[in-house]
Motif scaffolding. Structure first.
Motif, PDB file in Angstrom:
ATOM      1  N   UNK A  63       0.835  -1.211   0.000  1.00 57.48           N
ATOM      2  CA  UNK A  63       0.000   0.000   0.000  1.00 57.48           C
ATOM      3  C   UNK A  63       0.865   1.254   0.000  1.00 57.48           C
ATOM      4  N   UNK A  64       1.937   1.249   0.785  1.00 58.35           N
ATOM      5  CA  UNK A  64       2.838   2.415   0.825  1.00 58.35           C
ATOM      6  C   UNK A  64       3.522   2.603  -0.528  1.00 58.35           C
ATOM      7  N   UNK A  65       3.987   1.514  -1.112  1.00 60.72           N
ATOM      8  CA  UNK A  65       4.631   1.583  -2.425  1.00 60.72           C
ATOM      9  C   UNK A  65       3.670   2.066  -3.492  1.00 60.72           C
ATOM     10  N   UNK A  66       2.425   1.609  -3.414  1.00 60.21           N
ATOM     11  CA  UNK A  66       1.402   2.046  -4.377  1.00 60.21           C
ATOM     12  C   UNK A  66       1.182   3.553  -4.279  1.00 60.21           C
ATOM     13  N   UNK A  67       1.071   4.070  -3.047  1.00 59.70           N
ATOM     14  CA  UNK A  67       0.896   5.517  -2.866  1.00 59.70           C
ATOM     15  C   UNK A  67       2.067   6.295  -3.465  1.00 59.70           C
ATOM     16  N   UNK A  68       3.282   5.885  -3.145  1.00 59.80           N
ATOM     17  CA  UNK A  68       4.467   6.584  -3.670  1.00 59.80           C
ATOM     18  C   UNK A  68       4.548   6.466  -5.192  1.00 59.80           C
ATOM     19  N   UNK A  69       4.184   5.314  -5.706  1.00 60.50           N
ATOM     20  CA  UNK A  69       4.195   5.099  -7.149  1.00 60.50           C
ATOM     21  C   UNK A  69       3.197   6.021  -7.848  1.00 60.50           C
ATOM     22  N   UNK A  70       1.991   6.154  -7.298  1.00 59.63           N
ATOM     23  CA  UNK A  70       0.976   7.035  -7.875  1.00 59.63           C
ATOM     24  C   UNK A  70       1.422   8.494  -7.781  1.00 59.63           C
ATOM     25  N   UNK A  71       2.000   8.883  -6.651  1.00 60.73           N
ATOM     26  CA  UNK A  71       2.510  10.252  -6.522  1.00 60.73           C
ATOM     27  C   UNK A  71       3.585  10.538  -7.573  1.00 60.73           C
ATOM     28  N   UNK A  72       4.523   9.625  -7.728  1.00 60.68           N
ATOM     29  CA  UNK A  72       5.594   9.814  -8.717  1.00 60.68           C
ATOM     30  C   UNK A  72       5.028   9.886 -10.132  1.00 60.68           C
ATOM     31  N   UNK A  73       4.029   9.049 -10.435  1.00 60.23           N
ATOM     32  CA  UNK A  73       3.415   9.049 -11.769  1.00 60.23           C
ATOM     33  C   UNK A  73       2.708  10.364 -12.061  1.00 60.23           C
ATOM     34  N   UNK A  74       2.305  11.072 -11.011  1.00 61.16           N
ATOM     35  CA  UNK A  74       1.623  12.361 -11.163  1.00 61.16           C
ATOM     36  C   UNK A  74       2.536  13.530 -10.804  1.00 61.16           C
ATOM     37  N   UNK A  75       3.841  13.321 -10.943  1.00 59.88           N
ATOM     38  CA  UNK A  75       4.849  14.358 -10.675  1.00 59.88           C
ATOM     39  C   UNK A  75       4.708  14.976  -9.286  1.00 59.88           C
ATOM     40  N   UNK A  76       4.312  14.160  -8.300  1.00 58.52           N
ATOM     41  CA  UNK A  76       4.212  14.560  -6.900  1.00 58.52           C
ATOM     42  C   UNK A  76       3.188  15.675  -6.693  1.00 58.52           C
TER      43      UNK A  76
END
Length: 122
Positions: A63-76
């Motif tokens: 879940x933590x990795x998914x959140x960080x992955x989504x943030x990175x995909x959306x340029x934070x």
């Protein structure tokens, strides 16, 4: 033993090269409620694995990795990431705090998300 290791496509990143060997690290697609692994591999110039080390992630880590992955995909960008996840920005902020990433947010911003969360539930 690790059947889930072979079921996903991974994101690979070459980290170091020495002679005919390359050290690479890989990340899963962070799919909840599925087996997810991170790891590293050393391959020779023919692509054969000389060394492989993997770590199976817990559901919390996924879940933590998914959140960080989504943030990175959306340029934070919080608003864009929240929209991508189908939630509002305050809900994303509270989810980040719950996942242990509250320190990524300014205190006044986090306080605003908390207030917005209390307003919706109260």
């Amino acid at each position: 033993m690790a059947a889930g290791l072979l079921e996903h496509a991974y994101t690979w990143q070459s980290v170091y090269r020495m002679g005919r060997f390359t050290l690479s690290r890989f990340l899963p697609p962070f799919r909840p409620k599925q087996e997810n692994h991170i790891g590293e591999a050393i391959t020779d110039d023919s692509g054969r694995i000389a060394y492989l080390k993997t770590f199976r992630l817990s559901e919390t880590q996924v879940r933590r990795g998914h959140l960080l992955n989504r943030l990175a995909a959306n340029d934070w960008h919080l608003a864009n990431t929240a929209a991508d996840l189908g939630i509002n920005e305050a809900q994303l902020g509270l989810r980040l705090e719950s996942a242990g990433f509250g320190l990524l947010l300014r205190q006044d911003v986090l306080d605003g998300y908390r207030k917005a969360g209390r307003t919706r539930t109260g």
